[in-house]
Design an enzyme around this catalytic site. Structure first.
Site, PDB file in Angstrom:
ATOM      1  N   SER A 187      54.554  43.054  56.234  1.00 22.71           N
ATOM      2  CA  SER A 187      54.009  41.962  55.452  1.00 22.71           C
ATOM      3  C   SER A 187      52.567  42.330  55.135  1.00 22.71           C
ATOM      4  CB  SER A 187      54.084  40.669  56.263  1.00 22.71           C
ATOM      5  OG  SER A 187      53.462  39.641  55.540  1.00 22.71           O
ATOM      6  N   ARG A 229      32.815  31.993  10.614  1.00 19.82           N
ATOM      7  CA  ARG A 229      33.201  31.522  11.943  1.00 19.82           C
ATOM      8  C   ARG A 229      33.554  32.683  12.859  1.00 19.82           C
ATOM      9  NH1 ARG A 229      35.685  25.911  11.116  1.00 19.82           N
ATOM     10  NH2 ARG A 229      35.804  25.756   8.854  1.00 19.82           N
ATOM     11  N   LYS A 257      41.948  33.041  15.477  1.00 16.52           N
ATOM     12  CA  LYS A 257      41.843  32.223  14.275  1.00 16.52           C
ATOM     13  C   LYS A 257      42.200  33.043  13.030  1.00 16.52           C
ATOM     14  CE  LYS A 257      37.996  29.728  13.846  1.00 16.52           C
ATOM     15  NZ  LYS A 257      38.090  28.256  13.789  1.00 16.52           N
ATOM     16  N   TYR A 266      59.428  39.675  48.884  1.00 16.74           N
ATOM     17  CA  TYR A 266      59.029  38.272  48.795  1.00 16.74           C
ATOM     18  C   TYR A 266      57.510  38.135  48.776  1.00 16.74           C
ATOM     19  CZ  TYR A 266      57.926  38.433  53.785  1.00 16.74           C
ATOM     20  OH  TYR A 266      57.378  38.756  54.992  1.00 16.74           O
ATOM     21  N   ARG A 289      53.461  35.252  63.389  1.00 18.87           N
ATOM     22  CA  ARG A 289      52.466  36.264  63.734  1.00 18.87           C
ATOM     23  C   ARG A 289      51.917  35.992  65.123  1.00 18.87           C
ATOM     24  NH1 ARG A 289      47.008  36.635  60.367  1.00 18.87           N
ATOM     25  NH2 ARG A 289      46.536  34.796  61.591  1.00 18.87           N
ATOM     26  N   GLY A 330      48.992  41.897  54.611  1.00 15.89           N
ATOM     27  CA  GLY A 330      47.948  40.906  54.867  1.00 15.89           C
ATOM     28  C   GLY A 330      46.771  41.242  53.975  1.00 15.89           C
ATOM     29  N   THR A 331      46.853  40.781  52.737  1.00 14.51           N
ATOM     30  CA  THR A 331      45.884  41.259  51.743  1.00 14.51           C
ATOM     31  C   THR A 331      44.489  40.680  51.931  1.00 14.51           C
ATOM     32  OG1 THR A 331      46.872  39.651  50.251  1.00 14.51           O
ATOM     33  CG2 THR A 331      47.500  41.944  49.957  1.00 14.51           C
ATOM     34  N   ASN A 332      44.344  39.609  52.710  1.00 16.02           N
ATOM     35  CA  ASN A 332      42.979  39.134  52.974  1.00 16.02           C
ATOM     36  C   ASN A 332      42.207  40.204  53.731  1.00 16.02           C
ATOM     37  OD1 ASN A 332      43.901  36.782  51.913  1.00 16.02           O
ATOM     38  ND2 ASN A 332      43.808  35.600  53.789  1.00 16.02           N
ATOM     39  N   ASP A 333      42.735  40.604  54.887  1.00 22.27           N
ATOM     40  CA  ASP A 333      42.021  41.595  55.687  1.00 22.27           C
ATOM     41  C   ASP A 333      42.059  42.966  55.032  1.00 22.27           C
ATOM     42  OD1 ASP A 333      41.334  39.697  57.408  1.00 22.27           O
ATOM     43  OD2 ASP A 333      42.297  40.536  59.176  1.00 22.27           O
ATOM     44  N   GLU A 348      47.539  45.469  57.136  1.00 23.98           N
ATOM     45  CA  GLU A 348      46.284  44.823  56.734  1.00 23.98           C
ATOM     46  C   GLU A 348      45.088  45.717  56.984  1.00 23.98           C
ATOM     47  OE1 GLU A 348      45.621  41.239  59.066  1.00 23.98           O
ATOM     48  OE2 GLU A 348      46.819  42.032  60.717  1.00 23.98           O
ATOM     49  N   ARG A 398      47.154  26.918  15.434  1.00 21.07           N
ATOM     50  CA  ARG A 398      47.209  27.665  16.691  1.00 21.07           C
ATOM     51  C   ARG A 398      48.132  26.918  17.635  1.00 21.07           C
ATOM     52  NH1 ARG A 398      41.000  26.240  18.532  1.00 21.07           N
ATOM     53  NH2 ARG A 398      41.239  23.998  18.470  1.00 21.07           N
ATOM     54  N   MET A 448      30.801  29.836  20.851  1.00 23.00           N
ATOM     55  CA  MET A 448      30.186  30.765  19.920  1.00 23.00           C
ATOM     56  C   MET A 448      29.827  30.060  18.617  1.00 23.00           C
ATOM     57  SD  MET A 448      32.391  33.877  21.085  1.00 23.00           S
ATOM     58  CE  MET A 448      32.652  34.460  19.454  1.00 23.00           C
ATOM     59  N   GLY A 479      33.533  25.988  21.391  1.00 19.73           N
ATOM     60  CA  GLY A 479      32.127  25.601  21.504  1.00 19.73           C
ATOM     61  C   GLY A 479      31.216  26.684  22.054  1.00 19.73           C
ATOM     62  N   ARG A 534      50.896  31.206  61.657  1.00 20.13           N
ATOM     63  CA  ARG A 534      49.785  31.703  62.484  1.00 20.13           C
ATOM     64  C   ARG A 534      49.752  30.968  63.808  1.00 20.13           C
ATOM     65  NH1 ARG A 534      46.562  31.553  56.982  1.00 20.13           N
ATOM     66  NH2 ARG A 534      47.932  29.763  56.922  1.00 20.13           N
ATOM     67  N   HIS A 591      31.039  25.634  39.295  1.00 20.42           N
ATOM     68  CA  HIS A 591      31.559  26.462  40.395  1.00 20.42           C
ATOM     69  C   HIS A 591      32.557  25.683  41.228  1.00 20.42           C
ATOM     70  CE1 HIS A 591      31.475  28.145  44.495  1.00 20.42           C
ATOM     71  NE2 HIS A 591      31.504  29.293  43.829  1.00 20.42           N
ATOM     72  N   CYS A 648      51.609  38.141  52.557  1.00 18.52           N
ATOM     73  CA  CYS A 648      51.280  36.828  53.113  1.00 18.52           C
ATOM     74  C   CYS A 648      49.794  36.525  53.020  1.00 18.52           C
ATOM     75  CB  CYS A 648      51.756  36.718  54.554  1.00 18.52           C
ATOM     76  SG  CYS A 648      50.956  37.879  55.652  1.00 18.52           S
TER      77      CYS A 648
END
Lengths: 885, 885
Positions: free
Chosen positions: A777, A96, A26, A863, A630, A779-782, A758, A352, A107, A105, A574, A468, A843
């Site tokens: 590739s 302000r 602001k 990729y 896979r 495997g960022t989850n594991d 992974e 803004r 602050m 809203g 998979r 949530h 992936c």
């Protein structure tokens, strides 16, 4: 000493880098308008750095800062020709908050500061409106006491309500200046009683109190929650803007309004906004009076009788229009502007970049390119990739007859149908049986993440747009209707009720996350309509990006959707997802539970034609493109029979007793299945399973050729490799199988063999592994699970503690963590060093997260692969990543 | 072209670097003796590189190599004045394997090669012993046919047995030359029948066949198994030694013997050995004739009547004695020598460093320093740290009355008592109840690792000294008696039987892994007697090493043992081990299962005095030394009540229903507890638990001071940290608690706060973590699990597949894997960069593994911590690591 205070018109501002970081959004914009010569009420900004000092100084303003504030105040007095606390012409100011990004809203703000028992008289005299002056004063007391002194607002509201009851009137407008006078006395008594202090009459004390309170509001509970949900760092802090008040409510030559330079909902190039004559800014928002149109055109089109500003105040409107044009030209973006007219004089209070729907964002960006206001690059950079989500989801077929039973908040766009389930575990269980579900919860918590993921849609009875459920569902791209107070959930009985309907577990319902509707039955959905502007923007994005975008898919339907959205192949197919199909699961169980190689071979022979058909269908859709398949990955016990009947079925097939099957199931139990006998470890122990899968892939290719369909290019991926020997042994198996199929069919097959990275060890030893892998590739989850030693399934129990304690800024399963990034970096460098031509992709679910996509681009992957509906998001994010380099 | 063949006397040998790598151990030593001018029968070595070529060349010797072999052969002919295949004076040769290290009995040897139907006659003539010649020939046929032609040896033995039956005699010695002649015919027919080939009469064909067979035996099943068990790389390959035969059995002026330059069992400096007159080498080993003493002194001391060599062949003995002295001086080590006397001429057939007991190794090393033969450094370097294990374990109190019920092999030293259990799970379960167990199995498999670890001793009915049970138990330092064929195990009934005793599950027994005895009841053990030589050697080691050695201990007893063994503090004191005590477990369960803070506080108050007392006892023992205390680590459900009674007890204490407790237990269940709510995650969620533990530590310190006992220095360790915020928050908690205790007691406390590095992310972000940590301790158990994504509990199912497929050379839970090493390296560098003074140690089980200790020294850690009995091993390994730098 560092400069902590900046006047709106100070020359030093021009030179400030990252002015928003120091001045807040602001403040920076007010100062910018000042510099442009626009009419801005005089004022100054106390910087975010002063906020940090404030917290370091035990939450107190230090004396040198206070001295500077007083100096700046006298500059305002000079310019406005008013004096703070003056009995004749008193200066009133607003105080302000102003963080780097808007936190609407969240602050605190204080208006009309500078009023006290004396100055209120002067205000009344100067405005010739004693009622207005008294009302302003009581509002100020109420606001100040609540924000600065901690007397909650409802106490004052109660006093007003009681007063009205006694007087026998209904509305605030029924109260006159005397009434407000009485109430002012009551208010001050209340403050005295609650705080043991007098309401401050010294205007400088008021100012110091207000500035401190705004700084403190940065750490208020709601602000913290908002930041967490919107991933705003706690370290930023807020600036404070102190500005001379102007009044739009001093008579009929006064007004106040809010205006967008273009239409924020559809993007058309028309001034769009509302104003009120003789009103204060808050009246426009509060809805007590109906605001009027700004332009004549929009008034006529909505058939409104009340005069537009264009008609009522033509010369001021002309001035405003000119300013709007100037602002848009200057900022090269659609602006959201607040203004006030005080006795015919136009004051600009805020500008803004205007919030807008994704649809309008696309149109505005494309239009501005046409208008040569911005370049194609800028247009591509201007869109938030995540916002595209709302444009891409299927919507309900409006031709269908809908039996709407309730409504809730449209918390995450898209429509979905499925069976009602009341627990996350049920959602997961049904998913494993390939069934669609709608997860219905009173509210969700982090422990429900896996269920939300498994479900096709989420419906909650409580919680708003930033609950949530809403936040997580949007992140996952799952349709969500939240906070539907019209439904009442009974977990015990496994039902939910509306006023005239009872819905049981297992009943089919449909939710529309774009409108909030809850509908009985399964409703056909229609594919999203992709506008010409959208396609144009995506084609620009494609022309800039280097990162390829593939999709994670194992069904023909998903593959088709993804290809239509521009996927350039499959990055993760998979194979085990195909195993849960009812026709196959018995054979899968036979394969797992048989102790003899013969029984296993028999089971595998039954599975082979199914897998071949799966691959054929997918390859057909992805013709001409790469498809990463896979091989079997999850621990075998995931496929085990659970019910007594299922166990008996398997026992019959294998000609074993139920006891023997039970024994085998117990044997397969694992303490930590995530770290157990899975991935390539299965391929090492049971090479015949991987051999069958490879055969299915290769035979599907041969069938494509036989039917003269263009080839797809399979990339066979060995999961969970941690050592060089694993990939070496299994690559040999794949190649041997290929040779057999080639010889049987006398047809050459092209394919690659690679691995998922992974596990931390795979990343650390990527050079050894790259000797045998043609692609990696990530495997960022594991990889996230093992790098943190953190099971996603179990983290729900303490994730809240971790977010509250700021241990995680972001859930590491949503955006790639920096430790995980380091491993990806190491693996990339070592992999490329060993094998220059190695293909690199990602992936994990991070492949559809823009932040993570930027990271992948920076690291130099080839990729990313993501869920079908996130493909356009990834295309845009990939382009932005390239442009930001 | 590379030189592939080396004559024993070739000059080129001197220049060979790593001669053992190329020539094998045996060949290198023969050549070395040749160079020293000792009498070695002429011969040559075909190098290990020829072995590699052999395998590359489809398991065939190539023609240029054969040409060279023939060339070398003619050199032998010249030197020995015999001719290969000659009808008058035929040259006979031995063909022996020779790998870099000795692999006794694992690979093939062929003697008397060069015999055929003709040369056997010449041999008979020259030795005037037709029976010997014929016997030699039939032995050669038998050996050659079995090794080269694949006719298994028992076929020939059967023929001999049948022949003896027919003839009505019992012993081989009852057969005369005609009998052997007949058997030779039968042997040749058998070969013809089994292989469809004649037994080769061409001596050069014999030679080529034999050499090929020795190369092939490198890949025999038993050789592979031996290598795996002894961690010998497969790539080494074997050399082949071809050497002129000499005969100790040509009359009474011939002899053959084996001699050690010092006593291999106690290390005294006396020639020690045996010989036989008129015998072949194998007769000494075979035990058919009782060998005679070499020296007069030893003959007399063992009261033997038969003449010693010193007396029977004084001049040859004198020559031998001189040679032994020369060899020991040359090699600067005790030698194990084989010799033959052929017609009064002494021939040296082999020398190598002699195997010895740990006790003798210590004495020899210390003596040789006194003799100025070697330096202290060399003495320290000469001992295998792992061998010390046998000297350090408690032995049975021999004064106790022992009821020995059976015997087995002394597979792993030390004595242990405990309750009999028949499954690994039971061993683990009882361990969790602080009970000692002996795990009794028919044989063990990798799936039993956790049980072997939990048990105090292991007893098996099958398997030898290198069985799985034996190898693993030695590695773990667990006493083990293996292969006790006197016991019969019945898993169903949960008993084992000896000839006259039945032992039930739960009965107390004692095993003595040093002697193989199995004893009924619990027997007192006595601490090992540490000799003066041992102490001297250890003090030399201490003077060289820089790495400190601490111990992992949480009981006063273990701490005492470790301190006596030279531990310089505690590197890992696991506080949760104290929780399993019967007096406390109920309070622990109350702490876990209570939902209210009050109930939890109540439980913690009950636990505090117990923990304080634990720490007091340990600190007292470790006065003056650092003690690393790890705060609560394992997932809470490990402590949960399991039996119905236990659940009821907790329900009563907490005044909850059994159902509620069941519910809470279900809630605490985790999919992957290893990756779940444990370690510092508990400290974040339940800070009051960590606070209680810290208070106990600090109050114990204050009590030390009050009792005027020297301080110990606690190093408080936060487990399972992965982010900077975790250590920061918990360090603040520790410090705040310390301040409270300090203020309450008005006493200053010194302590450090640090963390375990046991997750990949912690290693990768060690610089951030080091901002708040005063020390790092590498928890390599968990670090190995997460780096590999491999649960130690679950790896049993496929570890065998992994060892068989050579995917793991060594179990990564025994020696630090190189991927894990990389992480330790990264963490060390980053940690030191951030905080130069950071203390670095290791407390995983690898801390007692010499290979891993070398690694830790190389990386630059400050200390290792290991189990009490491995402390001296670690001290020695640490010294060696320093000396090898």
């Amino acid at each position: 000493m560092k400069k902590l205070i900046f006047n709106f018109k100070s020359n030093g501002l021009k030179k400030l880098k990252n002015s928003k970081h120091i001045l807040g959004g602001k403040g920076a914009n007010l100062a910018e308008m000042g510099r442009l010569g626009l009419p801005v009420p005089p004022g100054f900004i106390i910087s975010t750095e002063a906020c940090h000092l404030f917290y370091k100084n035990k939450k107190k303003l230090n004396s040198s800062l206070i001295k500077e504030i007083n100096k700046e105040l006298s500059l305002i007095e000079k310019e406005s020709k008013k004096k703070f606390g003056d009995l004749k012409n008193p200066l009133l100011v607003s105080v302000r908050s102003g963080a780097r990004v808007s936190m609407p809203g969240m602050m605190d703000t204080i208006l009309n500061l500078g009023l006290n028992d004396q100055t209120v008289i002067a205000l009344a005299k100067n405005t010739s409106n004693m009622r207005f002056a008294k009302d302003s004063y009581r509002r100020f007391i109420q606001m100040y006491s609540s924000v600065v002194m901690g007397v909650e607002s409802y106490n004052f509201e109660e006093l007003i309500e009681n007063y009205k009851l006694t007087k026998g009137v209904l509305l605030d407008t029924d109260l006159d200046e005397d009434d407000w006078n009485n109430l002012i006395k009551d208010f001050k008594n209340l403050v005295k009683e609650k705080t043991k202090k007098e309401f401050p009459q010294n205007v400088k004390d008021q100012l110091i109190g207000a500035i401190s309170a705004v700084f403190l509001s940065w750490e208020s509970q709601r602000a913290k929650v908002y930041r967490r949900l919107n991933q705003i760092p706690n370290e930023w802090g807020t600036a404070v803007n102190v500005q001379s008040m102007v009044f739009g409510n001093m008579g009929s030559d006064c007004a106040t309004g809010v205006v967008f330079t273009r239409n924020p909902s559809d993007g058309t190039k028309n001034i769009y906004g509302e104003y009120l004559i003789n009103a204060q800014g808050e009246d426009v928002v509060a809805g007590t009076r109906t605001p009027q149109h700004i332009t004549k055109k929009s008034r006529i089109s909505s058939n409104d009788k009340k005069m537009s500003m264009e008609e009522a105040m033509p010369s001021v409107y002309k001035k405003l229009k000119k300013i709007l044009l100037k602002l848009e030209r200057h900022y090269k973006d659609m602006q959201d502007v607040e203004f006030t007219v005080e006795n015919k004089i136009l004051w600009m209070l805020q500008t803004r970049s205007g919030k807008r729907t994704a649809k309008s964002a696309v149109k505005i960006a494309v239009d501005m390119v046409k208008e040569k206001l911005i370049s194609k690059k800028e247009a591509v950079l201007r869109l938030d990739p995540n916002s595209l989500d709302t444009l891409l989801h299927p919507t309900l077929d409006e031709k269908a007859k809908l039996h709407v039973i309730a409504k809730g908040l449209p918390a995450s766009p898209g429509a979905a149908s499925g069976k009602v389930v009341f627990t996350s575990d049920d959602a997961e269980r049904l998913k494993s049986m390939m069934q669609n579900t709608i997860l219905v919860r009173i509210e969700t918590s982090p422990e429900d993440i896996h269920g939300m993921h498994a479900a096709n849609g989420i419906l909650t009875a409580r919680g708003g747009m930033t609950s949530h459920a809403a936040v997580v569902a949007r992140g996952m791209g799952r349709p969500c209707v939240s906070g539907s107070s019209e439904i009442e959930i009974d977990y015990e009985k496994k039902i939910f009720k509306t006023s005239n309907q009872v819905v049981k577990e297992g009943d089919l319902i449909t939710i529309d996350g774009s409108t909030g509707r809850i509908i009985i039955g399964e409703i056909k959905t229609v594919k999203p309509e992709i506008s010409g502007d959208f396609s144009k923007l995506m084609s620009w994005a494609d022309s800039f990006r280097k990162l390829r975008v593939r999709t994670n898919s194992e069904t023909p339907l998903d593959s088709k959707v993804a290809r239509d959205f521009g996927a350039e192949g499959i990055g993760l197919c998979r194979t085990e997802h195909m195993f849960f199909d009812e026709e196959r699961i018995l054979s899968v169980r036979q394969m797992i539970l048989s102790k003899s190689k013969d029984d296993r071979a028999d089971a595998l022979n039954k599975l082979l034609p199914h897998q071949r058909k799966d691959f054929f269908e997918i390859f057909k859709i992805m013709q001409g493109l790469p498809v990463t398949v896979r091989l079997l990955d999850p621990p075998l016990h995931e496929f085990l029979p659970k019910s007594q009947k299922e166990i008996q079925d398997v026992a019959n097939t294998l000609k074993l007793t139920k006891n023997e099957i039970d024994g085998r199931i117990t044997e397969l139990h694992e303490q930590n299945p995530m770290l157990g006998h899975r991935g390539c470890r299965l391929g090492i122990s049971f090479p015949e399973i991987y051999e069958m899968q490879c055969r299915a892939i290769f035979e599907a290719l041969i069938e494509l050729k036989r039917k003269k369909i263009k080839f797809a290019f399979p990339e066979i991926m060995i999961p969970l490799v941690s050592t060089e020997a694993e990939i070496k042994i299994l690559k040999e198996l794949v190649i041997a199988t290929a040779k057999k199929v080639q010889n049987d069919n006398k047809t050459k097959i092209d394919f690659l063999v690679g691995t998922m990275i992974e596990l931390p060890r795979a990343a650390l030893k990527a050079d050894d592994i790259a000797k045998h892998a043609e692609f990696f590739s990530f495997g960022t989850n594991d990889l996230t699970q093992t790098t943190f030693g953190l099971s996603r399934d179990d983290s729900g129990k303490f994730l809240n503690d971790y977010l509250e304690n700021k241990i995680f800024d972001t859930d590491p399963f949503v955006s790639i963590d920096e430790g995980v990034r380091d491993l990806i970096d190491i693996a990339t460098k070592k992999g490329k060093k060993q094998n220059k031509k190695i293909k690199l992709g990602i992936c994990g679910e991070h492949g559809g997260d823009p932040k993570s996509i930027y990271l992948c681009s920076k690291i130099g992957l080839n990729y990313v692969s993501c869920s079908p509906y996130r493909v356009p998001i990834a295309r845009l994010a990939a382009a932005q990543a390239e442009l930001k380099k």
